[in-house]
Motif scaffolding. Structure first.
Motif, PDB file in Angstrom:
ATOM      1  N   GLY A 188      -3.400 -24.891 -43.543  1.00  0.00           N
ATOM      2  CA  GLY A 188      -2.635 -26.114 -43.701  1.00  0.00           C
ATOM      3  C   GLY A 188      -2.653 -27.021 -42.499  1.00  0.00           C
ATOM      4  O   GLY A 188      -1.903 -27.998 -42.458  1.00  0.00           O
ATOM      5  N   THR A 189      -3.474 -26.731 -41.507  1.00  0.00           N
ATOM      6  CA  THR A 189      -3.503 -27.512 -40.278  1.00  0.00           C
ATOM      7  C   THR A 189      -4.762 -28.348 -40.212  1.00  0.00           C
ATOM      8  O   THR A 189      -5.861 -27.840 -40.421  1.00  0.00           O
ATOM      9  N   ASP A 190      -4.602 -29.627 -39.928  1.00  0.00           N
ATOM     10  CA  ASP A 190      -5.717 -30.524 -39.663  1.00  0.00           C
ATOM     11  C   ASP A 190      -5.710 -30.892 -38.187  1.00  0.00           C
ATOM     12  O   ASP A 190      -4.701 -30.741 -37.495  1.00  0.00           O
ATOM     13  N   ALA A 191      -6.836 -31.387 -37.691  1.00  0.00           N
ATOM     14  CA  ALA A 191      -6.941 -31.698 -36.272  1.00  0.00           C
ATOM     15  C   ALA A 191      -7.921 -32.836 -36.064  1.00  0.00           C
ATOM     16  O   ALA A 191      -8.705 -33.180 -36.967  1.00  0.00           O
ATOM     17  N   LEU A 203      -8.043 -31.888 -28.227  1.00  0.00           N
ATOM     18  CA  LEU A 203      -7.742 -31.620 -29.625  1.00  0.00           C
ATOM     19  C   LEU A 203      -6.266 -31.810 -29.885  1.00  0.00           C
ATOM     20  O   LEU A 203      -5.424 -31.303 -29.135  1.00  0.00           O
ATOM     21  N   VAL A 204      -5.968 -32.546 -30.950  1.00  0.00           N
ATOM     22  CA  VAL A 204      -4.593 -32.773 -31.408  1.00  0.00           C
ATOM     23  C   VAL A 204      -4.514 -32.280 -32.843  1.00  0.00           C
ATOM     24  O   VAL A 204      -5.336 -32.662 -33.685  1.00  0.00           O
ATOM     25  N   ALA A 205      -3.548 -31.412 -33.157  1.00  0.00           N
ATOM     26  CA  ALA A 205      -3.413 -30.809 -34.487  1.00  0.00           C
ATOM     27  C   ALA A 205      -2.145 -31.289 -35.156  1.00  0.00           C
ATOM     28  O   ALA A 205      -1.168 -31.684 -34.492  1.00  0.00           O
ATOM     29  N   THR A 206      -2.125 -31.245 -36.486  1.00  0.00           N
ATOM     30  CA  THR A 206      -0.967 -31.687 -37.252  1.00  0.00           C
ATOM     31  C   THR A 206       0.183 -30.695 -37.222  1.00  0.00           C
ATOM     32  O   THR A 206       1.267 -31.001 -37.723  1.00  0.00           O
ATOM     33  N   ASP A 207      -0.018 -29.505 -36.654  1.00  0.00           N
ATOM     34  CA  ASP A 207       1.097 -28.567 -36.510  1.00  0.00           C
ATOM     35  C   ASP A 207       1.899 -28.829 -35.245  1.00  0.00           C
ATOM     36  O   ASP A 207       2.788 -28.032 -34.896  1.00  0.00           O
ATOM     37  N   GLY A 208       1.589 -29.943 -34.555  1.00  0.00           N
ATOM     38  CA  GLY A 208       2.353 -30.319 -33.374  1.00  0.00           C
ATOM     39  C   GLY A 208       1.824 -29.758 -32.081  1.00  0.00           C
ATOM     40  O   GLY A 208       2.515 -29.847 -31.049  1.00  0.00           O
ATOM     41  N   LEU A 270     -16.435 -22.297 -33.468  1.00  0.00           N
ATOM     42  CA  LEU A 270     -15.965 -21.295 -34.416  1.00  0.00           C
ATOM     43  C   LEU A 270     -14.449 -21.153 -34.369  1.00  0.00           C
ATOM     44  O   LEU A 270     -13.792 -21.006 -35.410  1.00  0.00           O
ATOM     45  N   ARG A 271     -13.872 -21.231 -33.183  1.00  0.00           N
ATOM     46  CA  ARG A 271     -12.416 -21.148 -33.069  1.00  0.00           C
ATOM     47  C   ARG A 271     -11.745 -22.328 -33.774  1.00  0.00           C
ATOM     48  O   ARG A 271     -10.749 -22.150 -34.493  1.00  0.00           O
ATOM     49  N   ILE A 272     -12.275 -23.526 -33.592  1.00  0.00           N
ATOM     50  CA  ILE A 272     -11.692 -24.702 -34.226  1.00  0.00           C
ATOM     51  C   ILE A 272     -11.793 -24.604 -35.743  1.00  0.00           C
ATOM     52  O   ILE A 272     -10.841 -24.909 -36.469  1.00  0.00           O
ATOM     53  N   VAL A 273     -12.937 -24.159 -36.238  1.00  0.00           N
ATOM     54  CA  VAL A 273     -13.131 -24.053 -37.683  1.00  0.00           C
ATOM     55  C   VAL A 273     -12.193 -23.014 -38.284  1.00  0.00           C
ATOM     56  O   VAL A 273     -11.670 -23.182 -39.395  1.00  0.00           O
ATOM     57  N   ARG A 274     -11.932 -21.935 -37.583  1.00  0.00           N
ATOM     58  CA  ARG A 274     -11.033 -20.903 -38.095  1.00  0.00           C
ATOM     59  C   ARG A 274      -9.577 -21.361 -38.121  1.00  0.00           C
ATOM     60  O   ARG A 274      -8.805 -20.932 -38.978  1.00  0.00           O
ATOM     61  N   GLU A 275      -9.187 -22.231 -37.198  1.00  0.00           N
ATOM     62  CA  GLU A 275      -7.787 -22.601 -37.057  1.00  0.00           C
ATOM     63  C   GLU A 275      -7.413 -23.865 -37.808  1.00  0.00           C
ATOM     64  O   GLU A 275      -6.226 -24.155 -37.945  1.00  0.00           O
ATOM     65  N   THR A 276      -8.381 -24.646 -38.285  1.00  0.00           N
ATOM     66  CA  THR A 276      -8.082 -25.914 -38.932  1.00  0.00           C
ATOM     67  C   THR A 276      -8.822 -26.021 -40.258  1.00  0.00           C
ATOM     68  O   THR A 276      -9.883 -25.427 -40.444  1.00  0.00           O
ATOM     69  N   GLN A 277      -8.258 -26.826 -41.150  1.00  0.00           N
ATOM     70  CA  GLN A 277      -8.863 -27.067 -42.457  1.00  0.00           C
ATOM     71  C   GLN A 277      -9.801 -28.274 -42.427  1.00  0.00           C
ATOM     72  O   GLN A 277     -10.897 -28.239 -42.965  1.00  0.00           O
ATOM     73  N   THR A 278      -9.369 -29.351 -41.792  1.00  0.00           N
ATOM     74  CA  THR A 278     -10.150 -30.581 -41.696  1.00  0.00           C
ATOM     75  C   THR A 278     -10.118 -31.063 -40.254  1.00  0.00           C
ATOM     76  O   THR A 278      -9.064 -31.042 -39.611  1.00  0.00           O
ATOM     77  N   VAL A 279     -11.259 -31.501 -39.754  1.00  0.00           N
ATOM     78  CA  VAL A 279     -11.388 -31.954 -38.367  1.00  0.00           C
ATOM     79  C   VAL A 279     -11.887 -33.390 -38.376  1.00  0.00           C
ATOM     80  O   VAL A 279     -12.888 -33.704 -39.035  1.00  0.00           O
ATOM     81  N   GLY A 280     -11.192 -34.258 -37.652  1.00  0.00           N
ATOM     82  CA  GLY A 280     -11.618 -35.638 -37.499  1.00  0.00           C
ATOM     83  C   GLY A 280     -12.417 -35.812 -36.222  1.00  0.00           C
ATOM     84  O   GLY A 280     -12.021 -35.336 -35.157  1.00  0.00           O
ATOM     85  N   LEU A 281     -13.546 -36.492 -36.324  1.00  0.00           N
ATOM     86  CA  LEU A 281     -14.421 -36.740 -35.187  1.00  0.00           C
ATOM     87  C   LEU A 281     -14.789 -38.213 -35.142  1.00  0.00           C
ATOM     88  O   LEU A 281     -14.843 -38.881 -36.176  1.00  0.00           O
ATOM     89  N   GLU A 282     -15.078 -38.701 -33.969  1.00  0.00           N
ATOM     90  CA  GLU A 282     -15.599 -40.048 -33.818  1.00  0.00           C
ATOM     91  C   GLU A 282     -17.121 -40.005 -33.772  1.00  0.00           C
ATOM     92  O   GLU A 282     -17.715 -39.012 -33.358  1.00  0.00           O
ATOM     93  N   TYR A 316     -18.311 -22.291 -43.398  1.00  0.00           N
ATOM     94  CA  TYR A 316     -17.045 -21.634 -43.709  1.00  0.00           C
ATOM     95  C   TYR A 316     -16.139 -22.474 -44.606  1.00  0.00           C
ATOM     96  O   TYR A 316     -14.936 -22.224 -44.691  1.00  0.00           O
ATOM     97  N   GLY A 317     -16.669 -23.488 -45.252  1.00  0.00           N
ATOM     98  CA  GLY A 317     -15.894 -24.224 -46.242  1.00  0.00           C
ATOM     99  C   GLY A 317     -14.847 -25.149 -45.671  1.00  0.00           C
ATOM    100  O   GLY A 317     -13.856 -25.449 -46.343  1.00  0.00           O
ATOM    101  N   ARG A 318     -15.040 -25.644 -44.470  1.00  0.00           N
ATOM    102  CA  ARG A 318     -14.129 -26.617 -43.883  1.00  0.00           C
ATOM    103  C   ARG A 318     -14.707 -28.026 -44.044  1.00  0.00           C
ATOM    104  O   ARG A 318     -15.837 -28.206 -44.488  1.00  0.00           O
ATOM    105  N   THR A 319     -13.922 -29.031 -43.654  1.00  0.00           N
ATOM    106  CA  THR A 319     -14.309 -30.420 -43.851  1.00  0.00           C
ATOM    107  C   THR A 319     -14.327 -31.147 -42.514  1.00  0.00           C
ATOM    108  O   THR A 319     -13.418 -30.966 -41.686  1.00  0.00           O
ATOM    109  N   ILE A 320     -15.350 -31.961 -42.313  1.00  0.00           N
ATOM    110  CA  ILE A 320     -15.461 -32.825 -41.139  1.00  0.00           C
ATOM    111  C   ILE A 320     -15.380 -34.272 -41.605  1.00  0.00           C
ATOM    112  O   ILE A 320     -16.132 -34.690 -42.484  1.00  0.00           O
ATOM    113  N   VAL A 321     -14.453 -35.033 -41.016  1.00  0.00           N
ATOM    114  CA  VAL A 321     -14.300 -36.457 -41.331  1.00  0.00           C
ATOM    115  C   VAL A 321     -14.675 -37.243 -40.078  1.00  0.00           C
ATOM    116  O   VAL A 321     -14.039 -37.091 -39.029  1.00  0.00           O
ATOM    117  N   GLN A 322     -15.711 -38.075 -40.201  1.00  0.00           N
ATOM    118  CA  GLN A 322     -16.160 -38.879 -39.071  1.00  0.00           C
ATOM    119  C   GLN A 322     -15.737 -40.325 -39.272  1.00  0.00           C
ATOM    120  O   GLN A 322     -15.937 -40.908 -40.350  1.00  0.00           O
TER     121      GLN A 322
END
Length: 420
Positions: A188-191, A203-208, A270-282, A316-322
């Motif tokens: 449930g965490t995005d970053a 890195l900034v995550a939605t879990d605060g 790998l750590r980021i992918v395991r801990e987050t569902q969706t990652v935003g990148l520029e 691993y079935g995660r999403t990257i939003v650029q």
């Protein structure tokens, strides 16, 4: 991303050819370089910008460069090596030539290759040019069985095989295979990550939570050794064996730094992918950043880290939003959306918003703006009203000073930034 989908990846293994096989492989590389140059020359001689049909068709071009060339005394030795690898390098050269003249692709025209400047140190074999033996060796057409160190099993039957030699002298065999994705349990965490060159990113995550991803910069730790060997190389005779061995030691140091950096970036991705569902990148403008910052960008390699992050997210079935490269993530206040016209000087790492007065960390503020631009910041409201400020703030400093203070009366102010 659902399970069962295939992902095309490369599996690379260390190879140990014999002395005779190394000689045969270098002969193959030389033939590939000649075929590349002949293909580029054929394209340049026939290409007419006003007539797209001026270049011979693929089958006709291959007949000219390979089939007919082998019948001439000047190119008869092309028949001594595998025709599979020569066909692949010819197709690659034709594709590179066409990409260089297409307006839709920002790619330069294919150039000639030389043994000194840009040699060909790889050859690709399709399924009819290689085979994996029962004893673990890999058979290459007209090369023989090559010993391989199998560090892991192949996930599927390989589609192609590439033999290559790195500048440090190490040989590798790379297989193109299809690997099934392995979706991780939903998270449930995005970053969002603000990539940089001082650190690998913030890195900034939605879990605060937020954290800084350090950059090890292994190449900087080897600078003194590299400088010593490079001075030694400059004093040695051009064609001597001692100079060749010194050059090989230099290449080994570069390879060591590259392997250390790849290992670190793979672990962080790998750590980021395991801990987050969706990652935003520029979207990075790597060429512009390299021209401006030079070695600082090359030693951190943020673009390579982004590529690793995308590959692992797909696996691993995660999403990257650029987001777009022109999004004003740095000069925009993440609290009140105040826009600083003219930008913020790079030496200013902490700044005060002229509109709302928030003291913002440059990188964490940019990461929070990336989170907003990627549409991932909805769950921040569940962590209290001060969650956004807590993620972007830098804390007060005793070195606070004001340079060209803004009166804060305009929403888009270009009068200056209070420096902390």
């Amino acid at each position: 991303m659902m399970g069962g989908m295939g992902q095309t990846v490369r599996y690379r293994y260390r190879a140990y050819p014999t002395a005779v096989q190394e000689q045969a492989l270098r002969r193959l590389f030389g033939c590939c370089r000649v075929v590349w140059n002949d293909t580029v020359r054929l394209f340049r001689d026939h290409f007419d910008p006003t007539d797209r049909n001026s270049v011979p068709k693929p089958g006709e071009a291959q007949k000219i460069v390979l089939t007919d060339a082998k019948k001439t005394p000047e190119r008869a030795w092309l028949g001594e090596v595998s025709n599979v690898a020569l066909t692949q390098i010819h197709r690659d050269a034709m594709r590179a030539c066409w990409n260089g003249v297409r307006h839709a692709r920002r790619q330069r025209m294919a150039r000639y290759r030389s043994l000194k400047r840009n040699p060909v140190n790889s050859a690709r074999f399709t399924a009819n040019g290689f085979a994996i033996r029962d004893n673990g060796k890999v058979y290459l057409a007209k090369i023989g069985d090559i010993k391989i160190r199998w560090s892991r099993a192949l996930p599927s039957v390989p589609k192609s095989c590439t033999i290559l030699q790195e500048p440090d002298g190490a040989w590798y065999v790379s297989f193109t295979v299809t690997r099934e994705t392995e979706p991780l349990p939903p998270c449930g965490t995005d970053a969002a990550i603000d990539l940089g060159f001082t650190h690998l990113g913030e890195l900034v995550a939605t879990d605060g939570t937020r954290r800084r991803i350090d950059a090890p910069k292994p190449l900087n730790r080897l600078r003194r050794q590299l400088a010593r060997f490079q001075r030694k190389e400059a004093r040695q005779q051009q064609t001597s064996n001692r100079r060749r061995r010194t050059r090989q030691r230099i290449n080994r140091l570069y390879a060591k730094a590259r392997h250390q950096l790849d290992d670190y970036q793979n672990k962080q991705a790998l750590r980021i992918v395991r801990e987050t569902q969706t990652v935003g990148l520029e979207t990075l403008n790597v060429s512009g950043m390299s021209r401006r910052h030079g070695r600082s960008i090359l030693t951190v390699a943020p673009a390579r880290f982004a590529a690793k992050l995308k590959a692992k997210a797909e696996q691993y079935g995660r999403t990257i939003v650029q987001i777009g490269k022109w999004e004003p993530t740095t000069r925009l206040c993440s609290q009140c959306k105040h826009h600083v016209d003219g930008g913020i000087p790079e030496q200013v790492r902490v700044w005060r918003c002229a509109d709302c007065g928030s003291i913002l960390d440059r990188d964490y503020n940019a990461a929070l703006n990336i989170l907003d631009a990627a549409g991932l910041a909805e769950s921040l409201n569940a962590h209290g009203g001060d969650a956004r400020l807590r993620l972007a703030t830098a804390g007060r400093s005793s070195r606070q000073g004001t340079a060209n203070p803004s009166d804060g009366t305009r929403k888009h102010s270009g009068l200056g930034i209070p420096v902390l």
